[in-house]
Structure formats: structure tokens, C-alpha cells
Design a protein around this motif. Structure first.
Motif, PDB file in Angstrom:
ATOM      1  N   THR A   2       9.567  35.391 -51.171  1.00  0.00           N
ATOM      2  CA  THR A   2      10.146  34.397 -50.004  1.00  0.00           C
ATOM      3  C   THR A   2      11.153  33.381 -50.083  1.00  0.00           C
ATOM      4  N   ALA A   3      10.956  32.703 -51.289  1.00  0.00           N
ATOM      5  CA  ALA A   3      11.688  31.530 -51.884  1.00  0.00           C
ATOM      6  C   ALA A   3      13.175  32.002 -52.302  1.00  0.00           C
ATOM      7  N   ASN A   4      13.267  33.279 -52.468  1.00  0.00           N
ATOM      8  CA  ASN A   4      14.483  33.884 -53.350  1.00  0.00           C
ATOM      9  C   ASN A   4      15.060  35.045 -52.489  1.00  0.00           C
ATOM     10  N   GLY A   5      15.482  34.847 -51.141  1.00  0.00           N
ATOM     11  CA  GLY A   5      16.158  35.735 -50.324  1.00  0.00           C
ATOM     12  C   GLY A   5      15.432  36.671 -49.637  1.00  0.00           C
ATOM     13  N   GLY A   6      14.233  36.844 -50.049  1.00  0.00           N
ATOM     14  CA  GLY A   6      13.156  37.850 -49.122  1.00  0.00           C
ATOM     15  C   GLY A   6      13.189  39.237 -49.358  1.00  0.00           C
ATOM     16  N   THR A   7      13.804  39.792 -50.335  1.00  0.00           N
ATOM     17  CA  THR A   7      14.070  41.190 -50.794  1.00  0.00           C
ATOM     18  C   THR A   7      13.534  41.380 -52.123  1.00  0.00           C
ATOM     19  N   ALA A  38      15.594  43.066 -54.281  1.00  0.00           N
ATOM     20  CA  ALA A  38      16.545  42.833 -54.925  1.00  0.00           C
ATOM     21  C   ALA A  38      17.125  41.460 -55.311  1.00  0.00           C
ATOM     22  N   THR A  39      16.895  40.497 -54.196  1.00  0.00           N
ATOM     23  CA  THR A  39      17.087  39.149 -54.486  1.00  0.00           C
ATOM     24  C   THR A  39      15.995  38.440 -55.396  1.00  0.00           C
ATOM     25  N   ALA A  40      14.802  38.900 -55.289  1.00  0.00           N
ATOM     26  CA  ALA A  40      13.814  38.534 -56.263  1.00  0.00           C
ATOM     27  C   ALA A  40      14.258  38.737 -57.493  1.00  0.00           C
ATOM     28  N   GLU A  41      14.700  40.104 -57.821  1.00  0.00           N
ATOM     29  CA  GLU A  41      15.068  40.610 -59.320  1.00  0.00           C
ATOM     30  C   GLU A  41      15.971  39.813 -59.730  1.00  0.00           C
ATOM     31  N   ALA A  42      17.017  39.530 -59.063  1.00  0.00           N
ATOM     32  CA  ALA A  42      18.191  38.734 -59.179  1.00  0.00           C
ATOM     33  C   ALA A  42      17.596  37.135 -59.683  1.00  0.00           C
ATOM     34  N   ALA A  43      16.982  36.610 -59.132  1.00  0.00           N
ATOM     35  CA  ALA A  43      16.366  35.276 -59.354  1.00  0.00           C
ATOM     36  C   ALA A  43      15.340  35.104 -60.620  1.00  0.00           C
TER      37      ALA A  43
END
Length: 204
Positions: A129-134, A136-141
Motif C-alpha cells: 500500500t505504501a509503495n504504489g499498491g501493486t 510490481a511497485t512493491a518489487e521495485a521498492a
């Protein structure tokens, strides 16, 4: 002056080659201890972690070995990302309440499991939730934290519910990169040696 120029050119070439040789998977390692926790503690426990990130397969292999903990384990995670590299605390990035199948209630053990980073269940929902909600964005973070020295793995126990031992994950240089660096430095050393010999011969 000429020697310095050669050294500078070799450094630029080595840096460029290092970047071009970057490939998956990337390995990160950490030594786990009580003094490395926040706040530090005097636990006699020790451990080691090897985390292998593959951005092509979108996987994260987590291997941990630990022993000498004061009480039984209650959880283990990767936390990311701290405000500064190698220090501070951060929220849990990976599965809660703990890594799937991590040995619990023990003072020593080993763990080896691979997380599918395309699956939301591999993360803490709050991290997603804190990093884009997906995924893919969680992996990037998570990758950002790993590559910038701002992610750590720790093990929680009954005696230390906030974490008994931990260590910041550090990238291991690729063998090809190390070979290139070693070859380049050896070449520089050889040139300096020949240069000194030539100067001494001229003086004689």
C-alpha cells in the motif's frame, strides 16, 4: 602525470565494464548479530543470510542459518527501506507474520525458500500500500532498498520480540567484475613498476 592519466583511463574503463556486466541474479549477504539490532542487545546468537534477487524471474531466494539464540524464534522478515544505508529501522517488506515455513520456536536452524515477487502474498500488505499498491511497485521498492544498503533481515524471538539478531544486506560483487577489477589493478601496478625501473636506469 602520464601515469595518473593512464590510471584515470583504466578506472573509467573498469567502471563502464562493471556496469555493462551487471546481470541477474544479484546476491546480497548479511551477518546477523545482537549488536547490529536497533537497539543493540547482548544476545550470544549469530546468523548469516544470503538473499538472491532475480529481476528477470521476479524471485527472491532467502537462505538463513542461525544459532545460539536466547529463546525460541517467533518471526523473521526483510525490512525496508531505512532512511540511511546501514542504520536505522524500517517496516516489514516481506510476508507477515513471518517468512512462510520459517522454523519457529527454536534457537538454531536453517531456512531456504524462494518468494515469487509477482505474488502479493510475498509482501507485507502495508508495504504494498505504501509503495504504489501493486506487486510490481512493491518489487521495485524492495529492490531499491536492497541495492542501496537500506534493507535488513532480522530474526525475532520471545526474549527479543522486536528482533534478536539482524544484519543489513550488502551486494556481493559479480565474479566477472572482481576479475576485471583485479586485472585492471594488476595492469596499473605493472606499469608503475616498469616506470620506476626506467627512471632508475636513467639515473644510473
Amino acid at each position: 602525470m602520464k601515469s595518473l592519466f593512464i590510471l584515470a583511463v583504466l578506472a573509467i574503463v573498469m567502471v563502464g565494464a562493471t556496469q555493462s556486466l551487471k546481470a541477474d541474479p544479484v546476491v546480497f549477504v548479511a551477518g546477523l548479530s545482537g549488536p547490529a539490532e536497533s537497539p543493540p542487545n547482548a544476545s550470544p546468537g549469530t546468523g548469516s543470510a544470503v538473499v538472491t534477487y532475480d529481476s528477470v524471474a521476479h524471485t527472491l531466494r532467502v537462505q538463513v542459518a542461525f544459532s545460539g539464540l536466547t529463546t525460541g524464534t517467533t518471526a523473521s522478515h526483510i525490512h525496508s527501506a531505512t532512511a540511511l544505508p546501514g542504520t536505522g529501522v524500517a517496516g516489514v517488506a516481506t510476508t507477515v507474520p513471518t517468512f512462510a515455513l520459517f522454523p519457529l520456536g527454536v534457537t538454531s536452524g536453517t531456512y531456504d525458500n524462494t518468494l515469487d515477487l509477482t505474488n502479493l502474498s510475498s509482501y507485507n500488505a502495508a508495504f504494498v500500500t505504501a509503495n504504489g499498491g501493486t506487486a510490481a511497485t512493491a518489487e521495485a521498492a524492495l529492490a531499491f532498498g536492497l541495492f542501496n544498503g537500506r534493507a535488513y533481515l532480522n530474526i525475532h524471538t520471545t526474549q527479543f520480540p522486536g528482533g534478536e539478531i539482524r544484519g543489513f544486506l550488502t551486494e556481493v560483487p559479480e565474479p566477472a567484475t572482481m576479475l576485471l577489477l583485479g586485472t585492471g589493478l594488476a595492469g596499473v601496478a605493472l606499469r608503475v613498476r616498469h616506470r620506476r625501473k626506467a627512471i632508475k636506469s636513467g639515473e644510473a
